[in-house]
Design a protein around this motif. Structure first.
Motif, PDB file in Angstrom:
ATOM      1  N   SER A  99      -0.885  -5.375  -1.304  1.00 35.19           N
ATOM      2  CA  SER A  99      -1.033  -5.925   0.036  1.00 35.19           C
ATOM      3  C   SER A  99       0.258  -5.730   0.810  1.00 35.19           C
ATOM      4  O   SER A  99       1.330  -5.549   0.233  1.00 35.19           O
ATOM      5  CB  SER A  99      -1.408  -7.406  -0.005  1.00 35.19           C
ATOM      6  N   SER A 100       0.148  -5.771   2.127  1.00 34.25           N
ATOM      7  CA  SER A 100       1.305  -5.653   2.992  1.00 34.25           C
ATOM      8  C   SER A 100       1.733  -6.997   3.552  1.00 34.25           C
ATOM      9  O   SER A 100       2.768  -7.116   4.185  1.00 34.25           O
ATOM     10  CB  SER A 100       1.019  -4.682   4.136  1.00 34.25           C
TER      11      SER A 100
ATOM     12  N   ARG B 174      -5.048   9.885  -8.293  1.00 36.59           N
ATOM     13  CA  ARG B 174      -4.051   8.833  -8.095  1.00 36.59           C
ATOM     14  C   ARG B 174      -3.603   8.180  -9.400  1.00 36.59           C
ATOM     15  O   ARG B 174      -2.447   7.782  -9.524  1.00 36.59           O
ATOM     16  CB  ARG B 174      -4.591   7.750  -7.163  1.00 36.59           C
TER      17      ARG B 174
ATOM     18  N   ARG C 257      -0.054   5.818  -5.100  1.00 41.38           N
ATOM     19  CA  ARG C 257      -0.742   5.648  -3.815  1.00 41.38           C
ATOM     20  C   ARG C 257      -1.737   4.493  -3.862  1.00 41.38           C
ATOM     21  O   ARG C 257      -2.897   4.631  -3.487  1.00 41.38           O
ATOM     22  CB  ARG C 257      -1.410   6.954  -3.390  1.00 41.38           C
TER      23      ARG C 257
ATOM     24  N   GLN D 142      -3.798   1.179  -3.121  1.00 43.94           N
ATOM     25  CA  GLN D 142      -4.451   0.659  -1.935  1.00 43.94           C
ATOM     26  C   GLN D 142      -4.924  -0.762  -2.201  1.00 43.94           C
ATOM     27  O   GLN D 142      -5.076  -1.175  -3.353  1.00 43.94           O
ATOM     28  CB  GLN D 142      -5.635   1.551  -1.545  1.00 43.94           C
ATOM     29  N   PRO D 143      -5.179  -1.544  -1.144  1.00 42.91           N
ATOM     30  CA  PRO D 143      -5.618  -2.928  -1.352  1.00 42.91           C
ATOM     31  C   PRO D 143      -6.852  -3.049  -2.243  1.00 42.91           C
ATOM     32  O   PRO D 143      -6.966  -4.033  -2.986  1.00 42.91           O
ATOM     33  CB  PRO D 143      -5.900  -3.417   0.073  1.00 42.91           C
ATOM     34  N   GLU D 144      -7.751  -2.082  -2.180  1.00 45.72           N
ATOM     35  CA  GLU D 144      -8.947  -2.146  -3.012  1.00 45.72           C
ATOM     36  C   GLU D 144      -8.660  -1.947  -4.494  1.00 45.72           C
ATOM     37  O   GLU D 144      -9.553  -2.132  -5.329  1.00 45.72           O
ATOM     38  CB  GLU D 144      -9.991  -1.121  -2.543  1.00 45.72           C
ATOM     39  N   ASP D 145      -7.434  -1.572  -4.851  1.00 45.04           N
ATOM     40  CA  ASP D 145      -7.038  -1.474  -6.251  1.00 45.04           C
ATOM     41  C   ASP D 145      -6.628  -2.823  -6.833  1.00 45.04           C
ATOM     42  O   ASP D 145      -6.369  -2.913  -8.037  1.00 45.04           O
ATOM     43  CB  ASP D 145      -5.886  -0.482  -6.419  1.00 45.04           C
TER      44      ASP D 145
ATOM     45  N   PRO E 181       0.821  -1.212   0.000  1.00 41.18           N
ATOM     46  CA  PRO E 181       0.000   0.000   0.000  1.00 41.18           C
ATOM     47  C   PRO E 181       0.855   1.263   0.000  1.00 41.18           C
ATOM     48  O   PRO E 181       1.859   1.354   0.712  1.00 41.18           O
ATOM     49  CB  PRO E 181      -0.810  -0.130   1.285  1.00 41.18           C
ATOM     50  N   GLY E 182       0.438   2.228  -0.812  1.00 43.20           N
ATOM     51  CA  GLY E 182       1.183   3.460  -0.974  1.00 43.20           C
ATOM     52  C   GLY E 182       2.175   3.441  -2.110  1.00 43.20           C
ATOM     53  O   GLY E 182       2.716   4.491  -2.473  1.00 43.20           O
TER      54      GLY E 182
END
Length: 123
Positions: free
Chosen positions: A122-123, A67, A85, A87-90, A14-15
């Motif tokens: 994901s992290s 973004r 930037r 995010q997991p929802e991407d 993420p990011g």
């Protein structure tokens, strides 16, 4: 043979950022609308951004505003999707599409489609 080929997907935290490429062969992109769609797991495929050659406008969906940016390099006959930037929802399979009349459309009525490239956040 007329085709679009996506590349540049992968796994990021993420990011992070990715740039997807959409290389065209058998036709030129400069007079076509270019769109990027994505399909998340368990979801239907949705448009996220489109660049029209008819009026020069860019259309985008709210989740990617500020973004994601779309661009094209006519000399290389390639379009790009810069994603920042993330995010997991991407997380989704991303597809490029082209419409030979030059207009953007929210539905899947584009003339040419790529095979898709996986983006995982994901992290």
């Amino acid at each position: 043979q007329v085709q679009l080929v996506e590349s540049g997907g992968g796994l990021v935290q993420p990011g992070g950022s990715l740039r997807l490429s959409c290389a065209a062969s058998g036709f030129t992109l400069d007079q076509l609308a270019i769109a990027w769609f994505r399909q998340a797991p368990g979801k239907e495929r949705k448009i996220v951004i489109c660049s029209s050659s008819r009026d020069g406008s860019t259309h985008y969906e709210d989740p990617v505003k500020g973004r994601f940016t779309i661009s094209r390099d006519n000399a290389k006959n390639t379009a790009y999707l810069q994603m920042n930037r993330l995010q997991p929802e991407d997380t989704a399979v991303y597809y490029c599409a082209a419409e030979r009349r030059g207009g953007c459309h929210p539905k899947e009525i584009y003339d040419y489609w790529g095979q898709g490239t996986q983006v995982s956040v994901s992290s």
